[in-house]
Design an enzyme around this catalytic site. Sequence first.
Site, mmCIF file in Angstrom:
data_model
loop_
_atom_site.group_PDB
_atom_site.id
_atom_site.type_symbol
_atom_site.label_atom_id
_atom_site.label_comp_id
_atom_site.label_asym_id
_atom_site.label_seq_id
_atom_site.Cartn_x
_atom_site.Cartn_y
_atom_site.Cartn_z
ATOM 1 C CB SER A 19 -0.960 -0.050 1.192
ATOM 2 O OG SER A 19 -1.848 1.020 1.111
ATOM 3 C CG HIS A 20 0.200 3.615 3.355
ATOM 4 N ND1 HIS A 20 -0.654 2.538 3.474
ATOM 5 C CD2 HIS A 20 0.701 3.839 4.582
ATOM 6 C CE1 HIS A 20 -0.667 2.142 4.740
ATOM 7 N NE2 HIS A 20 0.142 2.914 5.425
ATOM 8 C CG ASP B 232 -2.557 4.085 -1.622
ATOM 9 O OD1 ASP B 232 -3.304 4.022 -2.605
ATOM 10 O OD2 ASP B 232 -2.515 3.199 -0.741
ATOM 11 C CG ASP C 17 -2.680 -0.402 -2.691
ATOM 12 O OD1 ASP C 17 -2.528 0.710 -2.161
ATOM 13 O OD2 ASP C 17 -3.403 -1.286 -2.204
ATOM 14 C CG ASP D 140 -5.989 0.916 -1.232
ATOM 15 O OD1 ASP D 140 -5.095 1.779 -1.104
ATOM 16 O OD2 ASP D 140 -6.017 -0.140 -0.576
ATOM 17 N NE ARG D 141 -3.853 4.024 2.980
ATOM 18 C CZ ARG D 141 -3.367 4.189 4.196
ATOM 19 N NH1 ARG D 141 -2.880 5.356 4.556
ATOM 20 N NH2 ARG D 141 -3.358 3.199 5.060
ATOM 21 C CB THR E 209 -9.118 0.233 11.732
ATOM 22 O OG1 THR E 209 -9.468 1.421 12.439
ATOM 23 C CG2 THR E 209 -8.104 0.561 10.657
ATOM 24 C CD GLU F 116 -10.910 1.867 6.714
ATOM 25 O OE1 GLU F 116 -10.581 1.479 7.832
ATOM 26 O OE2 GLU F 116 -10.418 1.440 5.670
ATOM 27 C CE LYS G 127 -7.655 2.166 1.974
ATOM 28 N NZ LYS G 127 -7.277 0.913 2.606
HETATM 29 C C1 G16 Z 1 -5.249 -0.454 5.337
HETATM 30 C C2 G16 Z 1 -6.642 -0.952 5.506
HETATM 31 C C3 G16 Z 1 -7.539 0.155 5.965
HETATM 32 C C4 G16 Z 1 -6.984 0.808 7.211
HETATM 33 C C5 G16 Z 1 -5.573 1.277 6.945
HETATM 34 C C6 G16 Z 1 -4.889 1.817 8.173
HETATM 35 O O1 G16 Z 1 -5.183 0.426 4.273
HETATM 36 O O2 G16 Z 1 -7.144 -1.493 4.321
HETATM 37 O O3 G16 Z 1 -8.787 -0.374 6.183
HETATM 38 O O4 G16 Z 1 -7.779 1.867 7.622
HETATM 39 O O5 G16 Z 1 -4.806 0.200 6.487
HETATM 40 O O6 G16 Z 1 -4.767 0.796 9.080
HETATM 41 P P1 G16 Z 1 -3.865 0.944 10.359
HETATM 42 O O7 G16 Z 1 -4.416 2.134 11.091
HETATM 43 O O8 G16 Z 1 -4.032 -0.354 11.073
HETATM 44 O O9 G16 Z 1 -2.455 1.219 9.898
HETATM 45 P P2 G16 Z 1 -4.076 0.244 3.155
HETATM 46 O O10 G16 Z 1 -4.313 1.406 2.228
HETATM 47 O O11 G16 Z 1 -2.771 0.306 3.880
HETATM 48 O O12 G16 Z 1 -4.346 -1.087 2.544
#
Ligand code: G16
Length: 543
Positions: free
Chosen positions: A113-114, A277, A279, A281-282, A344, A363, A376
Amino acid sequence: MTIRTISTPGFNDQKPGTSGLRKRVKVFQQPHYLENFVQSVFDTVQVPAGATIVLGGDGRFYNREAIQVILKMAAANGVGRVLVGQAGILSTPAESCVIRKYQAFGGMVLSASHNPGGPEGDFGIKFNIQNGGPAPEKITEAIFERAKQLREYRILEAADIELDQLGTYALGDMQVEVIDAVRDYADLMEEIFDFAAIKALFAAGFRMKFDAMHAVTGPYAREIFIRRLGAPADSIMNANPLPDFGGGHPDPNLTYAHELVEILYGAQAPEFGAASDGDGDRNMILGKHFFVTPSDSLAIIAANATCIRGYRDGIAGVARSMPTSGAVDRVAKALNIPCFETPTGWKFFGNLMDAGKVTLCGEESFGTSSSHVREKDGLWAVLCWLNILAVKRLSVEQIVMAHWREFGRNVYSRLDYEDLPVSQANQLMQHVTEQFAHLPGQQLGSYRVHACDNFSYTDSIDGSVSRNQGLRILFEDGSRIVIRLSGTGTEGATLRIYLEAYEPDTSRHALDAQELLKELIQIALNLTQLQAITGRDKPTVIT
Ligand code: G16
């Protein structure tokens, strides 16, 4: 071609977090590590013989190597067909779209992801189920258990597949179809949004800047914004995906997307700015000199959903993660539709969407989407805003201000303290929990504590229970402090403190969130003893 059975020691650290298994690239590169996890997935989910799965990643370092390994393991595990994004790339929402469109059994998403990429960065993998969404906890728990016990895995001995050319290839008895990574997704967006209205907006001289952060959305943005919507070519930046994201941190927030933020707060600022981000999704939404919090963005999309073709008949319900602000709850109340509060993690929305109970979810962590996929979706959120702007012909700031006038403002901020020693983070959580017994009823400055708990969630569809989802200190006027540890980091612990205060007074709506939340932030710092326990005097990231 022969199938080889290879010994593995089993690994005790393959527990998926908030969103799949995320580790340093170097951890994944250990002998048998990736294979151990992939075999555990196959053993757990039991792909029916001959079934189709989807495979793609965000293009980060190690993506290509991992795809080749997974393909050969899929062939050795009886998978019938794999749809792979060209060059091994699919954004997370695009993969969800492809799983649904082609009715695949599921898919593997390769992404952290990010989190930063490159040889010193992070890698990740998760399994998505038939509905296109992340596997629920009962599956990820079973994968983890299997990964510890596993002693051997199966892999086909074969040459690598050509991933850059579209086409169908044979790998043992399995078929590999290399598909256009962008087309299916862009077509879906064109079904949901009024492209003609957005095209007219651009034709009238509307300017935007989308920052793909050298991550997966560049080619998607080029196809959708430039080719299909006619935006000028300079409407997108950092649109060439790089395996290390250009050395950056592909997280669309005010800290890591500073290049875009400087443009939107600069003298020649365009009307609209957005970023996505690693991938895809954000999303982050900006107006001219204006930041829209993800919680407000969700509420505003919900309130204006009928402006968008795909939702013109209204939305069934909304859902938000627990730390996300209650702004969307107010919209749901006004629309007389249900609003769900989940832990979350996007995986918690899947059941609600499958049951038709919610259409929009979001979120605070810069994630928003709808039931068009089960992930997302960054570009979808950007298109929602463009569609709303095209219909309303107001500025982003005007839209947000009008929303606050109608519903009041849920002033919101999140403070992140990254890379803390795990022991300190645990000590802090313990310290807060120990105060729960005597906090209710106490007056802390202008806030009186109503209740405290560690959030627990019971899924209304399958009855599954998820405990310990974050510490909540709830005040009598509806303000909240939420404290939890991130489940997506790969080293140390990241502590998140979420602050929310409701402000009905219109004359205070234009004030800065940090200013409005000053007292609540101080209360949180006192309650947590953050500085004494961690030595930190300021957060790593403020959003
Ligand atoms: C993931 C999850 C999200 C979550 C985020 C932050 O996002 O898919 O549902 O809100 O992590 O999670 P945490 O607060 O546990 O770091 P992504 O974009 O990283 O796949």
